[in-house]
Design an enzyme around this catalytic site. Structure first.
Site, mmCIF file in Angstrom:
data_model
loop_
_atom_site.group_PDB
_atom_site.id
_atom_site.type_symbol
_atom_site.label_atom_id
_atom_site.label_comp_id
_atom_site.label_asym_id
_atom_site.label_seq_id
_atom_site.Cartn_x
_atom_site.Cartn_y
_atom_site.Cartn_z
ATOM 1 N N TYR A 19 0.840 -1.198 0.000
ATOM 2 C CA TYR A 19 0.000 0.000 0.000
ATOM 3 C C TYR A 19 0.880 1.256 0.000
ATOM 4 O O TYR A 19 0.667 2.195 -0.767
ATOM 5 C CB TYR A 19 -0.933 -0.016 1.218
ATOM 6 C CG TYR A 19 -1.629 1.291 1.479
ATOM 7 C CD1 TYR A 19 -2.642 1.749 0.628
ATOM 8 C CD2 TYR A 19 -1.261 2.096 2.568
ATOM 9 C CE1 TYR A 19 -3.264 2.971 0.860
ATOM 10 C CE2 TYR A 19 -1.888 3.303 2.807
ATOM 11 C CZ TYR A 19 -2.889 3.742 1.951
ATOM 12 O OH TYR A 19 -3.502 4.949 2.167
ATOM 13 N N GLU A 41 -11.358 5.980 5.308
ATOM 14 C CA GLU A 41 -10.817 6.829 6.386
ATOM 15 C C GLU A 41 -11.862 7.039 7.489
ATOM 16 O O GLU A 41 -11.528 7.050 8.674
ATOM 17 C CB GLU A 41 -10.382 8.198 5.842
ATOM 18 C CG GLU A 41 -9.254 8.176 4.829
ATOM 19 C CD GLU A 41 -7.909 7.755 5.385
ATOM 20 O OE1 GLU A 41 -7.794 7.567 6.604
ATOM 21 O OE2 GLU A 41 -6.967 7.600 4.596
ATOM 22 N N TRP A 49 -5.052 1.989 10.651
ATOM 23 C CA TRP A 49 -5.273 1.917 9.201
ATOM 24 C C TRP A 49 -5.107 0.489 8.687
ATOM 25 O O TRP A 49 -5.815 0.058 7.790
ATOM 26 C CB TRP A 49 -4.325 2.883 8.480
ATOM 27 C CG TRP A 49 -4.472 2.885 6.990
ATOM 28 C CD1 TRP A 49 -3.516 2.581 6.072
ATOM 29 C CD2 TRP A 49 -5.647 3.213 6.224
ATOM 30 N NE1 TRP A 49 -4.019 2.697 4.788
ATOM 31 C CE2 TRP A 49 -5.330 3.075 4.863
ATOM 32 C CE3 TRP A 49 -6.948 3.607 6.585
ATOM 33 C CZ2 TRP A 49 -6.248 3.319 3.844
ATOM 34 C CZ3 TRP A 49 -7.871 3.838 5.566
ATOM 35 C CH2 TRP A 49 -7.524 3.701 4.212
#
Length: 198
Positions: A19, A41, A49
């Site tokens: 990522y 988000e 995350w």
């Protein structure tokens, strides 16, 4: 072979590293991807995350590939169905917020021509190039994220506090917060120079 230097926060997890190497900090101009990141988000709020990233494909399946036009039509029955889905983060307030945000997202498109034009105006259409030496010292909010968060809230968006919005800005390349010694720092900086909103 020389070892690749990455930002410290992603090291050691292959999913996180992929990522980081391919997506994080790359300027995003298309509305579909911006909506996907904004949704992820908002689900991250209060979580890490990587937790969201591991469930990303499940989110895609559950939320019609983040098609905001479809999501805007979700009703109570669909929310109940999503609450039974063990593959996603089952937070009813966040699920309902996603539906609300999809509707408000389209209102912004109508007003500005695209969500991209709306959001990128907050950084004058070009990424902010920071010089982060250690990711632990990178800001979690800025004056710009405060301003953007406030404007989105005023428009009816949910779960868009300044911290969530700054994370969104980092992810979608509105700011380059790669560490200066990270191999992606210069690459992302070059991408930022090439891009300009039309």
């Amino acid at each position: 072979m020389e070892e690749i230097k990455r930002c410290g926060w992603c090291e050691g997890d292959p999913l996180y590293e992929a990522y980081h190497d391919h997506e994080w900090g790359v300027p995003v101009l298309d509305d579909e991807t911006l909506f996907e990141f904004l949704t992820l988000e908002t689900f991250q709020a209060g979580l890490s995350w990587i937790t969201v990233l591991r469930k990303r494909n499940n989110f895609r399946k559950a939320f019609d590939n983040f098609n905001y036009r479809k999501i805007a039509q979700y009703n109570d029955a669909k929310v109940t169905e999503l609450m039974q889905n063990t593959g996603i983060i089952r937070n009813q307030m966040k699920i309902r917020a996603t539906v609300t945000n999809a509707r408000e997202f389209m209102k912004i498109q109508e007003e500005f021509g695209s969500f991209s034009k709306y959001i990128w105006q907050f950084v004058d259409g070009a990424p902010i190039q920071n010089e982060v030496k250690d990711y632990k010292n990178a800001p979690s909010t800025t004056e710009i994220s405060d301003k953007l968060s406030k404007d989105l809230k005023k428009r009816g968006f949910k779960f868009v506090g300044s911290t969530v919005i700054y994370a969104h800005m980092q992810a979608t390349g509105m700011v380059n917060d790669h560490q200066v010694d990270c191999f992606r720092y210069k690459e992302v900086k070059e991408l930022g120079k090439k891009m300009k909103l039309t």
